[in-house]
Design an enzyme around this catalytic site. Sequence first.
Site, short mmCIF file in Angstrom:
data_model
loop_
_atom_site.label_atom_id
_atom_site.label_comp_id
_atom_site.label_asym_id
_atom_site.label_seq_id
_atom_site.Cartn_x
_atom_site.Cartn_y
_atom_site.Cartn_z
N ASN A 55 -6.94 52.30 33.09
CA ASN A 55 -5.61 52.64 32.58
C ASN A 55 -5.01 51.38 31.96
O ASN A 55 -4.58 50.47 32.67
CB ASN A 55 -4.72 53.15 33.73
CG ASN A 55 -3.30 53.43 33.29
OD1 ASN A 55 -3.00 53.53 32.10
ND2 ASN A 55 -2.40 53.54 34.26
N LYS B 149 -2.30 51.09 30.39
CA LYS B 149 -0.84 51.10 30.44
C LYS B 149 -0.27 50.71 29.06
O LYS B 149 -0.86 51.06 28.04
CB LYS B 149 -0.33 50.21 31.57
CG LYS B 149 -0.96 50.59 32.93
CD LYS B 149 -0.33 49.90 34.10
CE LYS B 149 -1.00 50.35 35.38
NZ LYS B 149 -0.37 49.77 36.58
N HIS C 204 1.38 59.42 37.25
CA HIS C 204 1.24 58.03 37.66
C HIS C 204 2.56 57.56 38.27
O HIS C 204 3.64 57.97 37.86
CB HIS C 204 0.87 57.15 36.47
CG HIS C 204 0.43 55.77 36.87
ND1 HIS C 204 1.34 54.79 37.17
CD2 HIS C 204 -0.81 55.22 37.01
CE1 HIS C 204 0.68 53.67 37.49
NE2 HIS C 204 -0.62 53.91 37.39
N GLU D 206 4.25 55.02 37.99
CA GLU D 206 5.21 54.44 37.06
C GLU D 206 5.96 55.51 36.30
O GLU D 206 7.14 55.33 35.96
CB GLU D 206 4.47 53.48 36.12
CG GLU D 206 3.97 52.24 36.84
CD GLU D 206 2.84 51.53 36.16
OE1 GLU D 206 2.36 50.53 36.73
OE2 GLU D 206 2.40 51.97 35.07
N GLU E 148 -3.01 56.60 44.70
CA GLU E 148 -2.59 55.26 44.33
C GLU E 148 -1.39 54.87 45.18
O GLU E 148 -0.26 55.27 44.90
CB GLU E 148 -2.25 55.18 42.84
CG GLU E 148 -1.49 56.38 42.28
CD GLU E 148 -0.77 56.04 40.99
OE1 GLU E 148 -1.26 55.21 40.25
OE2 GLU E 148 0.30 56.62 40.77
N GLY F 27 -0.10 46.63 40.98
CA GLY F 27 0.46 45.48 40.30
C GLY F 27 1.04 44.43 41.23
O GLY F 27 1.66 43.47 40.77
N SER G 266 -4.86 48.12 42.65
CA SER G 266 -5.44 46.77 42.63
C SER G 266 -6.92 46.76 43.00
O SER G 266 -7.40 45.89 43.72
CB SER G 266 -4.64 45.83 43.55
OG SER G 266 -3.31 45.71 43.11
#
Length: 253
Positions: free
Chosen positions: A9, A11, A96, A98, A168, A174, A214
């Site tokens: 991904n 991003k 996701h 985010e 996730e 991150g 990660s």
Amino acid sequence: MRKKIVAGNWKMNLNYAEGVSLFSEIVNMVRDEKKGDQQAIICAPFIHLNSLAQLGGSIVSIGAQNCYQKESGAYTGEISAKMIKSVGCGYVIIGHSERRQYFAESDELLAEKTVIALQNELTPIFCIGETLDERNDGSYFKVLKSQLQKGVFGLDSNDFSKIVIAYEPVWAIGTGLTATSEQAQEVHAFIRKEIDAKYGTEIAENTTILYGGSCNPKNAAELFAQKDIDGGLIGGASLKSRDFVDIVKTFNS
């Protein structure tokens, strides 16, 4: 046998030239170095999708990072699943963390996106995960179950069998933190158990569940060795061709 998948991904990274260059490196390396039947996927920004599909979509599959929940219409700035499919994509990330956090996407909205993706013959990579507070207060199983029930458990068994789940942990995205292999396996086993209770053992045993949080070349082998972890949804490491392909090679037979 469950499909083994390593999905990158990107991003909101890489301009057009940078994306083409990186993808070309990945395609050549996967072609030369992948020995198993695992599937490598790159989920790129919309500007890249058409070119990447033409460059090497038969070797590394292409996915989008999001889609709109309607088929078409006056939705300025949005991209439909039909458009994504038309440029050669086979996958789309939905839900996701985010998107949930920064754009307030609800489980109900994500359920709509999942349906429209399936209607356009895209494979949804449907993401679920808990925050650090939810992990620490012990409510994470309840949170994950709710995300499954509201997001994808409204699908019939035929449609559900076409999706990929990605776990996730939000606290490990991150941040440099990573769930231990035991923590990740515990959650993956829980997810599979919930799928079994809803759709039966056959579908549960054939559902690919990815770990995202990660994941890198140093920890991939230990994570992927777990019984219920079928690959990874890779963030930062997918922006480095050597790191991403080394993760793909974890499944080399």
